[in-house]
Motif scaffolding. Structure first.
Motif, mmCIF file in Angstrom:
data_model
loop_
_atom_site.group_PDB
_atom_site.id
_atom_site.type_symbol
_atom_site.label_atom_id
_atom_site.label_comp_id
_atom_site.label_asym_id
_atom_site.label_seq_id
_atom_site.Cartn_x
_atom_site.Cartn_y
_atom_site.Cartn_z
ATOM 1 N N ALA A 60 0.831 -1.204 0.000
ATOM 2 C CA ALA A 60 0.000 0.000 0.000
ATOM 3 C C ALA A 60 0.868 1.258 0.000
ATOM 4 O O ALA A 60 0.591 2.222 -0.723
ATOM 5 C CB ALA A 60 -0.939 -0.008 1.196
ATOM 6 N N ASP A 61 1.920 1.252 0.808
ATOM 7 C CA ASP A 61 2.817 2.404 0.866
ATOM 8 C C ASP A 61 3.498 2.653 -0.483
ATOM 9 O O ASP A 61 3.764 3.807 -0.851
ATOM 10 C CB ASP A 61 3.894 2.194 1.937
ATOM 11 C CG ASP A 61 3.332 2.237 3.350
ATOM 12 O OD1 ASP A 61 2.214 2.767 3.532
ATOM 13 O OD2 ASP A 61 4.007 1.728 4.266
ATOM 14 N N LEU A 62 3.784 1.568 -1.196
ATOM 15 C CA LEU A 62 4.484 1.678 -2.475
ATOM 16 C C LEU A 62 3.527 1.868 -3.651
ATOM 17 O O LEU A 62 3.977 2.088 -4.788
ATOM 18 C CB LEU A 62 5.334 0.421 -2.717
ATOM 19 C CG LEU A 62 6.517 0.213 -1.763
ATOM 20 C CD1 LEU A 62 7.127 -1.165 -1.976
ATOM 21 C CD2 LEU A 62 7.569 1.302 -1.952
ATOM 22 N N GLY A 63 2.239 1.751 -3.401
ATOM 23 C CA GLY A 63 1.273 1.883 -4.484
ATOM 24 C C GLY A 63 1.219 0.683 -5.401
ATOM 25 O O GLY A 63 0.842 0.796 -6.571
ATOM 26 N N VAL A 64 1.579 -0.493 -4.881
ATOM 27 C CA VAL A 64 1.621 -1.718 -5.674
ATOM 28 C C VAL A 64 0.361 -2.542 -5.429
ATOM 29 O O VAL A 64 -0.054 -2.733 -4.289
ATOM 30 C CB VAL A 64 2.868 -2.560 -5.313
ATOM 31 C CG1 VAL A 64 2.834 -3.922 -5.997
ATOM 32 C CG2 VAL A 64 4.140 -1.812 -5.682
ATOM 33 N N THR A 65 -0.237 -3.037 -6.503
ATOM 34 C CA THR A 65 -1.349 -3.970 -6.405
ATOM 35 C C THR A 65 -0.805 -5.373 -6.605
ATOM 36 O O THR A 65 -0.378 -5.723 -7.710
ATOM 37 C CB THR A 65 -2.424 -3.688 -7.472
ATOM 38 O OG1 THR A 65 -2.927 -2.367 -7.295
ATOM 39 C CG2 THR A 65 -3.568 -4.687 -7.366
ATOM 40 N N PRO A 66 -0.754 -6.215 -5.558
ATOM 41 C CA PRO A 66 -0.198 -7.565 -5.710
ATOM 42 C C PRO A 66 -1.073 -8.419 -6.618
ATOM 43 O O PRO A 66 -2.296 -8.297 -6.611
ATOM 44 C CB PRO A 66 -0.179 -8.097 -4.275
ATOM 45 C CG PRO A 66 -1.246 -7.331 -3.562
ATOM 46 C CD PRO A 66 -1.251 -5.966 -4.192
ATOM 47 N N ILE A 67 -0.437 -9.299 -7.399
ATOM 48 C CA ILE A 67 -1.192 -10.122 -8.352
ATOM 49 C C ILE A 67 -0.955 -11.609 -8.129
ATOM 50 O O ILE A 67 -1.881 -12.353 -7.864
ATOM 51 C CB ILE A 67 -0.833 -9.734 -9.800
ATOM 52 C CG1 ILE A 67 -1.246 -8.275 -10.073
ATOM 53 C CG2 ILE A 67 -1.544 -10.661 -10.793
ATOM 54 C CD1 ILE A 67 -0.869 -7.779 -11.452
ATOM 55 N N GLY A 68 0.289 -12.074 -8.251
ATOM 56 C CA GLY A 68 0.548 -13.505 -8.108
ATOM 57 C C GLY A 68 0.088 -14.268 -9.329
ATOM 58 O O GLY A 68 0.429 -13.944 -10.454
#
Length: 320
Positions: A284-292
């Motif tokens: 969240a801090d990095l603005g990343v949406t995890p996918i996998g």
């Protein structure tokens, strides 16, 4: 001599031996190659995932930076490694999606790398040096149309996310600027802060730190909607370029030909890591949406991205 009957008889043994081998993976250190210089988003996310894999496997995961040719030196190195799961790659867009920019590569990224999982996706941030007379995207477009030679945008190299995001903007906004490629995002951002270049479409995970320095000004995010990390920063689309959208991504890839059970295990563990509660606040801090995702899903996604950017490369005549 092994007859057909004898070969059939030992097949169950081969299967059980292979299963035992996969069950014991890994039993030695893993090398995780980051194909760009230290300090950028790929390096940051790669080290996060590497640390989590090391803790999960109780084995060292040695992160190595092998930079050059927009990631292709490190990626080619991995493509030629033994397909046993002990040499992995942080996959980046220049390597897996926009490699047609480099028509004379010594390997074919689309045929020699297997994508095990997508770490996550993220927008970029349009950053300008404070000397640029633009407070929003509309101002930037007006400035570019009035004085196109006055604006230079930096990137981490040809075909990088920082390059592709800008080229998409130039196409959709109908403007021209000069591309200044660097050997890595950190070198480009250093020159942006120093005023040697005027703007950059920097990946959000590292753009946040640049914004905190006070040496750059953010005009917009490149995603379809505002980023939860920067809720007050409007999108490019909100500011007069409605069709524009760009997101970057990173993967974990391996040489083609991994034993299926090893590939399946690595993929499942990568999915587990990127969606782990312990990393949620960090993403969240990095603005990343995890996918996998599974191996099949990850390869399908990368292939669709390669088709999209191959078209952009052809339309914008970006090939080297």
């Amino acid at each position: 001599m092994i007859t057909k009957r004898n070969f059939i008889a030992i097949l169950p043994c081969l299967g059980s031996c292979f299963g035992a081998q996969a069950d014991g993976f890994p039993d030695k250190p893993i090398r995780l190659i980051v194909p760009v210089a230290a300090g950028g988003s790929a390096d940051l996310l790669g080290r996060l995932v590497g640390q989590q894999l090391s803790e999960l496997y109780k084995q060292p995961v040695v992160v190595e930076n092998k930079a050059g040719a927009s990631g292709h030196i490190g990626a080619e190195y991995v493509s030629r490694a033994a397909p046993d799961g002990y040499t992995l790659l942080i996959g980046i867009q220049p390597v897996q999606a926009s490699y047609r920019i480099y028509p004379k590569l010594n390997y074919d990224p689309g045929k020699s790398l297997d994508t095990l999982g997508i770490i996550g996706s993220f927008p970029s941030v349009v950053l300008v040096h404070p000397s640029v007379a633009a407070n929003d995207i509309s101002d930037l477009i007006k400035l570019a149309k009035a004085s196109p030679a006055a604006l230079n945008f930096g990137s981490a190299g040809p075909g990088s996310a920082t390059h592709l995001g800008a080229e998409l903007f130039l196409r959709d906004a109908g403007v021209k600027m000069t591309h200044v490629p660097y050997k890595g995002s950190s070198a480009a951002s250093a020159d942006l802060m120093g005023g040697q270049i005027q703007l950059m479409f920097e990946n959000l995970p590292t753009a946040i730190g640049l914004m905190k320095s006070g040496k750059v000004r953010a005009l917009a995010v490149t995603g379809a909607k505002r980023s939860p990390s920067l809720p007050n920063l409007p999108t490019v689309a909100e500011q007069g370029v409605p069709e524009y959208e760009f997101v970057g991504w990173y993967t974990v890839a391996a040489p083609l030909g991994l034993p299926p059970e090893v590939a399946k295990k690595l993929s499942a563990d990568i999915h587990k890591i990127v969606h782990s509660p312990g990393l949620a606040s960090r993403w969240a801090d990095l603005g990343v949406t995890p996918i996998g995702g599974t191996v099949a899903q990850s390869n399908e996604y990368v292939h669709s991205e390669a088709v999209k950017y191959t078209k952009l490369i052809k339309d914008a005549q970006l090939g080297l």
